[in-house]
Design an enzyme around this catalytic site. Structure first.
Site, PDB file in Angstrom:
ATOM      1  N   GLY A  89       0.875  -1.185   0.073  1.00 34.56           N
ATOM      2  CA  GLY A  89       0.062  -0.122  -0.195  1.00 34.56           C
ATOM      3  C   GLY A  89       1.130   1.367   0.031  1.00 34.56           C
ATOM      4  N   GLY A  90       0.042   2.296  -0.190  1.00 31.83           N
ATOM      5  CA  GLY A  90       0.816   3.676  -0.189  1.00 31.83           C
ATOM      6  C   GLY A  90       1.488   3.957  -1.624  1.00 31.83           C
ATOM      7  CB  ILE A  92       6.830   7.287  -4.523  1.00 34.37           C
ATOM      8  CG1 ILE A  92       8.194   6.923  -5.200  1.00 34.37           C
ATOM      9  CG2 ILE A  92       6.918   8.899  -4.249  1.00 34.37           C
ATOM     10  CD1 ILE A  92       8.356   7.437  -6.515  1.00 34.37           C
ATOM     11  CB  THR A  93       8.773   5.602   0.491  1.00 32.36           C
ATOM     12  OG1 THR A  93       9.529   6.062   1.440  1.00 32.36           O
ATOM     13  CG2 THR A  93       9.150   4.058   0.259  1.00 32.36           C
ATOM     14  CB  ALA A 160       8.182   5.894   4.740  1.00 31.75           C
ATOM     15  N   GLY A 162       4.251   0.772   4.642  1.00 28.24           N
ATOM     16  CA  GLY A 162       3.522   0.264   3.864  1.00 28.24           C
ATOM     17  C   GLY A 162       3.656  -1.337   3.950  1.00 28.24           C
ATOM     18  N   GLY A 173       6.911  -3.559   5.131  1.00 30.99           N
ATOM     19  CA  GLY A 173       7.085  -2.876   6.416  1.00 30.99           C
ATOM     20  C   GLY A 173       7.271  -1.359   6.709  1.00 30.99           C
ATOM     21  CB  ALA A 175      11.915   2.757   5.277  1.00 35.89           C
ATOM     22  CB  CYS A 191       4.181   9.253   1.492  1.00 32.89           C
ATOM     23  SG  CYS A 191       5.295   8.094   2.234  1.00 32.89           S
TER      24      CYS A 191
END
Length: 232
Positions: A89-90, A92-93, A160, A162, A173, A175, A191
């Protein structure tokens, strides 16, 4: 029967795709185990927790907008970074050196069957870890992860999150930025949230480098307490 033992593995520095494939392997192992477990309910499903550090990489979640990546393919190559669309989910990171990434691959039926609670527990693990460094981490309503100074013009994200879950089995998980090069976040809208900064533990503490092994030990301690689990 509920199994609260968690197999701990530190993968060190690992290419994102290699680690993702390994997560998928463990995830499938647990799901398959659960399917076959129906004929023998006395057996217990395994749980895993992976620590890893990735080379420079940007990942985009299922609900993400690729326009939040502000680099072309050539610019990515110049910066020595890769890009993947993935199944969490989520939005961009960024992952990279100096960041502690944790991938709990758990059968939540060993703990509790509540994804919302699971995400809040992951946040709480990081909040409690930060508190040991006298840093007040908080939640931001509607924005998964851990933040500092929410509700002020100086709000910034330090961790972050996700996840993906199927049949109550989790993967992906958190970060946590510990000694991260924050310049890499300038190449995305983190995000998908405009106008909010990111930060790192070493920046907040005003030091050149934080002992990452020490941070990992604190994370594991709080995770074990919250999930009432034992790492093996």
């Amino acid at each position: 029967m509920m199994n609260k033992n968690i197999h701990l593995q530190d993968l060190g520095n690992k290419d994102y795709k290699v680690a993702w494939d390994y997560q998928e392997q463990l995830f499938k192992e647990i799901v398959d185990f659960k399917i076959h477990k129906r004929s023998n309910p006395e057996t217990v499903t395994p749980n895993y927790f992976l620590f890893v550090e990735h080379p420079h990489v940007y990942t985009l979640g299922k609900s993400g907008d690729v326009s939040n990546l502000l680099l072309s393919e050539k610019q990515l190559e110049t910066k020595g970074a890769t890009f993947y669309k993935i199944n969490r989910g989520g939005d961009i990171t960024y992952h990279g050196p100096g960041q502690i990434v944790g991938y709990p691959i758990l059968d939540l039926e060993n703990f509790f069957t509540d994804i919302h609670k699971y995400l809040r527990f992951l946040e709480e693990v990081i909040i409690l870890t930060l508190s040991e460094y006298n840093i007040i981490g908080v939640r931001s309503e509607g924005e998964t992860g851990v933040w500092l100074d929410v509700g002020t013009p100086f709000a910034r994200k330090i961790c972050a999150m996700g996840v993906r879950a199927s049949r109550w089995v989790t993967m992906h998980g958190f970060a946590l930025n510990v000694n991260s090069d924050l310049g890499y976040f300038d190449n995305i809208i983190p995000c998908g949230i405009k106008g909010k900064a990111v930060t790192s533990l070493n920046v907040e503490l005003g030091v050149k480098e934080v002992n990452e092994q020490e941070v990992k030990e604190k994370i594991l301690n709080h995770f074990s307490n919250l999930f009432q689990s034992t790492f093996i």
